[in-house]
Design a protein around this motif. Sequence first.
Motif, PDB file in Angstrom:
ATOM      1  N   VAL A 149       9.269   3.618  15.345  1.00 18.21           N
ATOM      2  CA  VAL A 149       9.521   2.181  15.204  1.00 18.21           C
ATOM      3  C   VAL A 149      10.959   1.935  14.747  1.00 18.21           C
ATOM      4  N   HIS A 150      11.460   2.824  13.885  1.00 15.74           N
ATOM      5  CA  HIS A 150      12.811   2.640  13.350  1.00 15.74           C
ATOM      6  C   HIS A 150      13.879   3.302  14.207  1.00 15.74           C
ATOM      7  N   SER A 155       0.847  -1.194   0.000  1.00 20.13           N
ATOM      8  CA  SER A 155       0.000   0.000   0.000  1.00 20.13           C
ATOM      9  C   SER A 155       0.881   1.241   0.000  1.00 20.13           C
ATOM     10  N   GLU A 177       7.015   4.249   4.181  1.00 20.91           N
ATOM     11  CA  GLU A 177       7.992   3.644   5.091  1.00 20.91           C
ATOM     12  C   GLU A 177       9.297   3.340   4.363  1.00 20.91           C
ATOM     13  N   THR A 214       9.302  -2.762  12.129  1.00 19.99           N
ATOM     14  CA  THR A 214       8.751  -1.881  11.099  1.00 19.99           C
ATOM     15  C   THR A 214       7.288  -1.617  11.443  1.00 19.99           C
ATOM     16  N   LEU A 215       6.684  -0.650  10.755  1.00 16.21           N
ATOM     17  CA  LEU A 215       5.248  -0.406  10.925  1.00 16.21           C
ATOM     18  C   LEU A 215       4.449  -1.261   9.937  1.00 16.21           C
ATOM     19  N   SER A 216       4.813  -1.189   8.653  1.00 16.23           N
ATOM     20  CA  SER A 216       4.025  -1.858   7.618  1.00 16.23           C
ATOM     21  C   SER A 216       4.034  -3.372   7.766  1.00 16.23           C
ATOM     22  N   LEU A 217       5.177  -3.927   8.167  1.00 16.11           N
ATOM     23  CA  LEU A 217       5.336  -5.384   8.208  1.00 16.11           C
ATOM     24  C   LEU A 217       5.146  -5.936   9.616  1.00 16.11           C
ATOM     25  N   PHE A 227      -3.805  -1.143   6.438  1.00 15.43           N
ATOM     26  CA  PHE A 227      -3.470  -0.273   5.309  1.00 15.43           C
ATOM     27  C   PHE A 227      -4.110  -0.870   4.048  1.00 15.43           C
ATOM     28  N   PHE A 272       3.460   1.501   2.737  1.00 16.83           N
ATOM     29  CA  PHE A 272       4.716   0.791   2.515  1.00 16.83           C
ATOM     30  C   PHE A 272       5.716   1.697   1.784  1.00 16.83           C
TER      31      PHE A 272
END
Lengths: 348, 348
Positions: free
Chosen positions: A80-81, A43, A49, B196-199, B216, A46
Amino acid sequence: MLHDAGSRDAEFIAAVRDIRERLLRIGGAAPGGDYECVLMQGSGTFAIESVISSAIPRGGRLLVLVNGAYGRRIVEMARVHGIEVQTVEAPENRKISPDAIDERLEGVTHVAVIHCETTTGIVNPIAAIGERVARAGATYIVDAMSSFGAIPIDLNGVHADFLISSANKCIEGVPGFGFVLARRGRLLAAEGSARTLSLDLHAQWQGLENGGQFRFTPPTHALLAFHQALRELDAEGGVAGRAARYRRNHEILAAGMEALGFEPYLAPEDQSYIITTYRYPTDPEFRFEEFYARLSEMGFVIYPGKLSQAPCFRIGTIGRLGVGEIEALLAAVKDVAHALMRAAFTLV
Amino acid sequence: MLHDAGSRDAEFIAAVRDIRERLLRIGGAAPGGDYECVLMQGSGTFAIESVISSAIPRGGRLLVLVNGAYGRRIVEMARVHGIEVQTVEAPENRKISPDAIDERLEGVTHVAVIHCETTTGIVNPIAAIGERVARAGATYIVDAMSSFGAIPIDLNGVHADFLISSANKCIEGVPGFGFVLARRGRLLAAEGSARTLSLDLHAQWQGLENGGQFRFTPPTHALLAFHQALRELDAEGGVAGRAARYRRNHEILAAGMEALGFEPYLAPEDQSYIITTYRYPTDPEFRFEEFYARLSEMGFVIYPGKLSQAPCFRIGTIGRLGVGEIEALLAAVKDVAHALMRAAFTLV
């Protein structure tokens, strides 16, 4: 959508190359010029990110300009990172003021902003902000998810170093991937900085440059559909043509909703033609779930609110929609509002 | 593929729920039992990275069993995320031996293996390995990208804690997302561990559980197509029916290629019916690029080799293919080989 292309197929590779060149041109950049285009599976989030986790080196300091949920999401991503992150916050119904960021730029290496914050539909002044960011020597990241293709953006003119959008917004493709338009120098500097394998922006670009193949299986059908969507954007007169249709959609919606007594959340001068936010009617008989469900049954899908500060719902005016669809929606809203709020609702 | 579902639409949410339940049943797990299903946008690699970057806590130690490119990719992933990683390596034409890992399990918290290593088509003994891993108390991660749906796998029987596959392999959907079948306890333990956020695997699962929506934007068209593909898998007699067709495809291919003088890279007992690797003919006139291009022009797309140790090409026998297509491919291979290697090539 029904053609099953092989991802190593020469015709598919040519389509991917043409997609990347067309996206650059929409951003006012010539292929072979200062900008590069990277496509990223997943999406739009992604793709964002991939920028946040690839382009900000260890020791970088990110400033996020927040006036809605999508700005907050970038803050979450950075945390998060383990990226040091600060914010400039504005109320959800106010644009980010370029003046408000000047004193916050010291020591900041990267600045991120949402162009059209679809939490409300407000449009932030990315060119004026970009000028301040460029003057401070920071890298400028613009989330143009719901605006690119329908609001004119000149990449160099707004000083964008990274601009992100998605297949399934104003280009009118189907969901499956996002894309990043990146100033070449900044992209090259991201080599080896990625904190993930899949979302490594520089490696993804290298893959697309070396032979034109994706590193990992691409959503081939969504890409071919997007190629066609780009041709249809051209046929409509490009960004200007699309902007005209969306603006007309919004104007008809705004006039009709006002006539029905719905109150917009934003001041008219802050309101984009992408998505429009309305406050819940004060009528105690109004229940959003029922309102949504009845409209959905009639074929009209609206959006729940995403505001932290006021109960609202949203209506999008992008996508393959024109005057006919908006007028039909207004008739449906009138019927449903009538049925739900017989007594008190103001109807003209 | 042509229905444009809204991602919050009740019908779409019901389809996603049914997809998740069907995938569990294919793995021999009952919905509501010990396993959960999580769908993840992107390619299969994204789904693997969601497991590696979410399920291994700080301080975890990963052992990867490597006999091909996909094992090496997991090692690369772990390194990007700063996860301590060790390997047990076997030659690309040898299965991973369960005995070889026993002495390597001490201090290891997670073990990852590829089921069908499509680098060659070799199938690793995931049940026997899983027994050792379970006995050592480690978490077992199985990459079943190119096997799930066509080689019977009982999740609990093979001691899998996380099993990953993708929409566009043996279930015969289109690319756009992958999926993870996870033992509930291990999945719950992954809360807050994502890098990560997305994964973020746990957050993705929570989103799907709470209301059935993706966090998402999901690839809606690819998901609806996958739902249909799952019904077609059922209609074919499930995994057993599909395995029978693929096995027959492979047998016809193997016999035909042998008759044409092509030498398989693997011993027959190690060779799966998913993908088959052939050595380049020794004829000096053989040029793979030409061989590939001519077959492609005739409508047959084969795979280049991915081996580090020998020049090979690969032919897949999965997907919507049957005896007719394999026989037509063999006829084309014969014609092209003839044309390319007039003098020396052994043809019956």
